[in-house]
Design an enzyme around this catalytic site. Structure first.
Site, PDB file in Angstrom:
ATOM      1  CB  CYS A   8      -0.989  -0.020   1.164  1.00 19.92           C
ATOM      2  SG  CYS A   8      -0.245   0.009   2.806  1.00 19.92           S
ATOM      3  NE  ARG A  14      -4.533   1.492   1.802  1.00 19.51           N
ATOM      4  CZ  ARG A  14      -4.368   2.222   0.718  1.00 19.51           C
ATOM      5  NH1 ARG A  14      -5.248   2.145  -0.271  1.00 19.51           N
ATOM      6  NH2 ARG A  14      -3.327   3.029   0.599  1.00 19.51           N
ATOM      7  CG  ASP A 122      -5.296   6.024   2.430  1.00 19.58           C
ATOM      8  OD1 ASP A 122      -5.330   5.613   3.603  1.00 19.58           O
ATOM      9  OD2 ASP A 122      -4.465   6.832   2.004  1.00 19.58           O
TER      10      ASP A 122
HETATM   11  P1  4NP Z   1      -1.792   2.820   4.081  1.00 21.90           P
HETATM   12  O1  4NP Z   1      -2.450   4.159   4.635  1.00 21.90           O
HETATM   13  O2  4NP Z   1      -1.245   3.153   2.705  1.00 21.90           O
HETATM   14  O3  4NP Z   1      -2.943   1.885   4.011  1.00 21.90           O
HETATM   15  O4  4NP Z   1      -0.721   2.425   5.060  1.00 21.90           O
HETATM   16  C1  4NP Z   1      -1.768   5.387   4.683  1.00 21.90           C
HETATM   17  C2  4NP Z   1      -0.942   5.656   5.745  1.00 21.90           C
HETATM   18  C3  4NP Z   1      -0.282   6.877   5.803  1.00 21.90           C
HETATM   19  C4  4NP Z   1      -0.453   7.813   4.796  1.00 21.90           C
HETATM   20  C5  4NP Z   1      -1.288   7.537   3.734  1.00 21.90           C
HETATM   21  C6  4NP Z   1      -1.932   6.315   3.678  1.00 21.90           C
HETATM   22  N1  4NP Z   1       0.200   9.076   4.873  1.00 21.90           N
HETATM   23  O5  4NP Z   1      -0.007   9.896   3.980  1.00 21.90           O
HETATM   24  O6  4NP Z   1       0.973   9.299   5.811  1.00 21.90           O
END
Ligand code: 4NP
Length: 152
Positions: A8, A14, A122
């Site tokens: 991800c 995720r 997300d």
């Molecule tokens: P992930 O979610 O891709 O599912 O781990 C996110 C975690 C952090 C960020 C964006 C998405 N961020 O911009 O910090």
């Protein structure tokens, strides 16, 4: 050994859930499951508290995981690379060098919605509800993945 990587953006929401869920369904002596993020924004961090909580509620402990950035070499090492959304897909495909590598990469929700190019949303800026929904989608996809891998 068959190796599977979940990808991800941050590797804190995720893909840690996807890693934990798939790992719980496969024999660790035959399958290696890992996860990574395309951004590296959260390098070495634990999964998001909300992912830890949703995992716990479903009987999974994902607190042994630490965030890491997706590397070009992952395209060689892993046999299957499941990405959570279309933006992750583009970022990973941009690093591909061969058709063999390209064929390893797919959207995880293609397993339950073939040909629809659906993304796991997300949940980072969402409430715990968003994390519960993500968990359910990943559980469904990982059930299909585990069945297919066990047959192969
Ligand atoms: P992930 O979610 O891709 O599912 O781990 C996110 C975690 C952090 C960020 C964006 C998405 N961020 O911009 O910090």
């Amino acid at each position: 050994m068959t190796r599977i990587l979940m990808v991800c953006l941050g590797n804190i929401c995720r893909s840690p859930l996807a890693e934990g869920i798939l790992k719980s369904k496969l024999d660790p002596s035959k399958f290696e499951v890992d996860s990574a993020g395309t951004s590296g924004f959260h390098e070495d961090e634990l999964p998001d508290q909300r992912s830890i909580e949703v995992a716990n509620k479903n009987g999974l402990d994902i607190t042994d995981q630490r965030s890491r950035k997706f590397l070009k070499e992952d395209l060689k090492f892993f046999d299957y690379i499941f990405v959570m959304d279309t933006s992750n897909y583009e970022d990973v495909i941009a690093l591909v060098e061969t058709d063999e590598e390209k064929n390893k990469v797919s959207l995880i929700l293609d397993k339950i919605f073939p040909g629809e190019s659906q993304s796991v949303p997300d949940p980072y800026h969402n409430s715990i509800d968003g994390f519960n929904q993500v968990y359910d989608m990943l559980e469904e996809s990982c059930t299909v993945i585990a069945k297919e891998l066990e047959k192969s």
